[in-house]
Design a protein around this motif. Sequence first.
Motif, PDB file in Angstrom:
ATOM      1  N   ILE A  73       0.927  -1.148   0.274  1.00 52.50           N
ATOM      2  CA  ILE A  73       0.027  -0.096  -0.059  1.00 52.50           C
ATOM      3  C   ILE A  73       0.823   1.231   0.054  1.00 52.50           C
ATOM      4  N   ILE A  74       1.881   1.202   0.971  1.00 49.30           N
ATOM      5  CA  ILE A  74       2.653   2.569   1.145  1.00 49.30           C
ATOM      6  C   ILE A  74       3.523   2.729  -0.183  1.00 49.30           C
ATOM      7  N   VAL A  75       4.218   1.652  -0.875  1.00 49.74           N
ATOM      8  CA  VAL A  75       5.029   2.014  -2.034  1.00 49.74           C
ATOM      9  C   VAL A  75       4.326   2.685  -3.198  1.00 49.74           C
ATOM     10  N   PRO A  76       3.270   2.216  -3.615  1.00 44.85           N
ATOM     11  CA  PRO A  76       2.483   2.950  -4.571  1.00 44.85           C
ATOM     12  C   PRO A  76       2.157   4.364  -4.429  1.00 44.85           C
ATOM     13  N   ILE A  77       1.581   4.614  -3.062  1.00 43.99           N
ATOM     14  CA  ILE A  77       1.445   6.046  -2.609  1.00 43.99           C
ATOM     15  C   ILE A  77       2.454   6.864  -2.547  1.00 43.99           C
ATOM     16  N   ARG A  78       3.732   6.299  -2.170  1.00 43.55           N
ATOM     17  CA  ARG A  78       4.960   7.125  -2.380  1.00 43.55           C
ATOM     18  C   ARG A  78       5.308   7.476  -3.594  1.00 43.55           C
ATOM     19  N   GLU A  79       5.228   6.429  -4.636  1.00 47.77           N
ATOM     20  CA  GLU A  79       5.500   6.695  -6.089  1.00 47.77           C
ATOM     21  C   GLU A  79       4.525   7.861  -6.461  1.00 47.77           C
ATOM     22  N   LEU A  80       3.115   7.680  -6.409  1.00 55.69           N
ATOM     23  CA  LEU A  80       2.210   8.692  -6.867  1.00 55.69           C
ATOM     24  C   LEU A  80       2.580  10.153  -6.103  1.00 55.69           C
ATOM     25  N   SER A  81       3.082  10.286  -4.937  1.00 58.88           N
ATOM     26  CA  SER A  81       3.434  11.353  -4.257  1.00 58.88           C
ATOM     27  C   SER A  81       4.553  11.927  -4.939  1.00 58.88           C
ATOM     28  N   GLU A  82       5.609  11.196  -5.420  1.00 55.10           N
ATOM     29  CA  GLU A  82       6.984  11.646  -5.924  1.00 55.10           C
ATOM     30  C   GLU A  82       6.581  12.191  -7.377  1.00 55.10           C
ATOM     31  N   SER A  83       5.687  11.445  -8.026  1.00 49.94           N
ATOM     32  CA  SER A  83       5.262  11.875  -9.631  1.00 49.94           C
ATOM     33  C   SER A  83       4.526  13.147  -9.215  1.00 49.94           C
ATOM     34  N   GLY A  84       3.896  13.622  -8.290  1.00 51.20           N
ATOM     35  CA  GLY A  84       3.222  14.896  -8.241  1.00 51.20           C
ATOM     36  C   GLY A  84       1.837  14.494  -8.493  1.00 51.20           C
ATOM     37  N   THR A 121      -5.924  28.956 -14.236  1.00 48.35           N
ATOM     38  CA  THR A 121      -5.773  27.412 -14.400  1.00 48.35           C
ATOM     39  C   THR A 121      -5.462  27.007 -12.890  1.00 48.35           C
ATOM     40  N   ASP A 122      -5.681  25.685 -12.769  1.00 46.63           N
ATOM     41  CA  ASP A 122      -4.970  25.079 -11.476  1.00 46.63           C
ATOM     42  C   ASP A 122      -3.938  24.351 -11.855  1.00 46.63           C
ATOM     43  N   ILE A 123      -2.859  24.749 -11.322  1.00 46.04           N
ATOM     44  CA  ILE A 123      -1.569  24.276 -11.551  1.00 46.04           C
ATOM     45  C   ILE A 123      -1.342  22.888 -11.244  1.00 46.04           C
ATOM     46  N   ALA A 124      -1.926  22.742 -10.298  1.00 51.78           N
ATOM     47  CA  ALA A 124      -1.670  21.271  -9.504  1.00 51.78           C
ATOM     48  C   ALA A 124      -2.249  20.103 -10.192  1.00 51.78           C
ATOM     49  N   PHE A 125      -3.504  20.457 -10.954  1.00 50.82           N
ATOM     50  CA  PHE A 125      -4.336  19.427 -11.724  1.00 50.82           C
ATOM     51  C   PHE A 125      -3.629  19.521 -12.888  1.00 50.82           C
ATOM     52  N   SER A 126      -2.965  20.657 -13.877  1.00 49.57           N
ATOM     53  CA  SER A 126      -2.813  20.939 -15.035  1.00 49.57           C
ATOM     54  C   SER A 126      -1.398  20.250 -15.091  1.00 49.57           C
ATOM     55  N   LEU A 127      -0.135  20.175 -14.206  1.00 49.95           N
ATOM     56  CA  LEU A 127       0.788  19.495 -14.178  1.00 49.95           C
ATOM     57  C   LEU A 127       0.669  17.853 -13.982  1.00 49.95           C
ATOM     58  N   GLY A 128      -0.102  17.812 -13.055  1.00 50.55           N
ATOM     59  CA  GLY A 128      -0.612  16.253 -12.637  1.00 50.55           C
ATOM     60  C   GLY A 128      -1.216  15.573 -14.098  1.00 50.55           C
ATOM     61  N   ILE A 129      -1.927  16.149 -14.847  1.00 53.75           N
ATOM     62  CA  ILE A 129      -2.361  15.606 -16.260  1.00 53.75           C
ATOM     63  C   ILE A 129      -1.133  15.473 -17.157  1.00 53.75           C
ATOM     64  N   LEU A 130      -0.128  16.350 -17.164  1.00 46.70           N
ATOM     65  CA  LEU A 130       1.171  16.074 -18.043  1.00 46.70           C
ATOM     66  C   LEU A 130       1.845  14.979 -17.311  1.00 46.70           C
ATOM     67  N   SER A 131       1.990  14.911 -16.236  1.00 43.79           N
ATOM     68  CA  SER A 131       2.748  13.817 -15.327  1.00 43.79           C
ATOM     69  C   SER A 131       2.309  12.353 -15.633  1.00 43.79           C
ATOM     70  N   LEU A 132       0.843  12.396 -16.135  1.00 46.57           N
ATOM     71  CA  LEU A 132       0.372  10.975 -16.633  1.00 46.57           C
ATOM     72  C   LEU A 132       1.036  10.593 -17.756  1.00 46.57           C
ATOM     73  N   LEU A 133       1.271  11.374 -18.593  1.00 47.53           N
ATOM     74  CA  LEU A 133       1.804  11.034 -20.045  1.00 47.53           C
ATOM     75  C   LEU A 133       3.625  10.833 -20.000  1.00 47.53           C
ATOM     76  N   GLY A 134       4.177  10.775 -18.688  1.00 47.01           N
ATOM     77  CA  GLY A 134       5.471  10.709 -18.451  1.00 47.01           C
ATOM     78  C   GLY A 134       6.151  11.174 -19.261  1.00 47.01           C
ATOM     79  N   ASP A 135       7.303  10.570 -19.890  1.00 45.70           N
ATOM     80  CA  ASP A 135       8.496  10.892 -20.837  1.00 45.70           C
ATOM     81  C   ASP A 135       7.952  11.343 -22.243  1.00 45.70           C
ATOM     82  N   LYS A 136       6.712  11.278 -22.526  1.00 43.24           N
ATOM     83  CA  LYS A 136       6.113  11.570 -23.752  1.00 43.24           C
ATOM     84  C   LYS A 136       5.828  13.160 -23.773  1.00 43.24           C
ATOM     85  N   VAL A 137       5.844  13.916 -22.656  1.00 37.93           N
ATOM     86  CA  VAL A 137       5.788  15.274 -22.637  1.00 37.93           C
ATOM     87  C   VAL A 137       7.131  15.797 -22.386  1.00 37.93           C
TER      88      VAL A 137
END
Length: 395
Positions: A6-17, A132-148
Amino acid sequence: MPLRRIIVPIRELSESGKLSGLLLLLATVVSLLVSNSAWSQAYLHFWETKLGAGPLVKTLAHWVDDGLMVVFFFSVGLEIKREVLYGELTDFRQALLPILAAVGGVAVPAGIFLLFNAGTPASHGWAVPTATDIAFSLGILSLLGDKVPFGLRVFLTALAIIDDLIAVLIIALFYTAELNLTYLLAAGGIFAALIVLNRLKVSWLPLYFLLGLGLWFFVLKSGVHATIAGVLLALTIPTEAIEKLEAALHKPISYLILPLFALANTAIVVSAESVGELLSPLGLGIGLGLLLGKPLGIFGASWLAVKAGISSLPERVTWFKMLGLGLTAGIGFTMAIFIANLSFSDPGRIDLAKIAVIVGSLLAALAGLLVLHLADKADESEAPADLALKPEVKA
């Protein structure tokens, strides 16, 4: 072992933004579900519970908006100061493209809103779709990873910071109640004292925060929205303390303050009638302002700046990707809902504005993801054949 899973995926999500955006989304969904359940009345009444004493008696919802959100705006002010001093906004020519894009991204949505609502009682909400909501907008970009491309992330960050600065100015200039000159002068005196402390290179932060509490109180009572105090305090904080404060505030804001804001401000009873009103001038002005106005304004202003030769696109960023970024910037959410609260006094109109913000932001997020994905595919198809077939070289 189960706990680690449980903890590891949450930590990864936190680090990725991504975690902050997911918590905001979860808080919104929970709030909407409870508001439209058998516990609706109790839940809505909870946020109307009054707390405080003397001149500071407010409902829980108001304490979130006028108290906790001051901390959020304080972090916004820190970010603006950092970027201006030694970040992406230091070099004016480098900052020119996101500055112009942000201005376009504010002007066009406001124009679309007024196209539907000019001359009506709802016209006061013209600024709702401009944020513009910076947290949500950057979060959307992070979903695409290195493609952005990295340049696109930097551009969106700079654009969102400038967008926040414009939103702060809009709130101060257009959403200020009748001013109380005595309290305003007192706030000005404390702000002047904070500037003097900064000039004298006083680095003891508790003194800044103590004066900041006084600044918050006097700004609150002056008629200017209390969150402006957070920005003003941030501008006086010693430069060497900015990054440390930003790091300290990141988790409390992302994982507590903003989710609480979402819970308090999306306590909306949704009915068939309110959904139908999304096609009213107010609903269309906000929804289309976010979904169409933001990308048109950002893309159009950027295109004009590049064609005029006064700026250039970031490295590896195509016009197709700029369109996707413009759509992603149409996620208004936090700041748009905040401005909706300031724009209207009628509860029904406020709820409709919030529903329109949520729907418009959701559609903008989905459209942005799709366009950025297609833009990446287009880049891959245009890559040289020998490069595309070149085997990976392992170290």
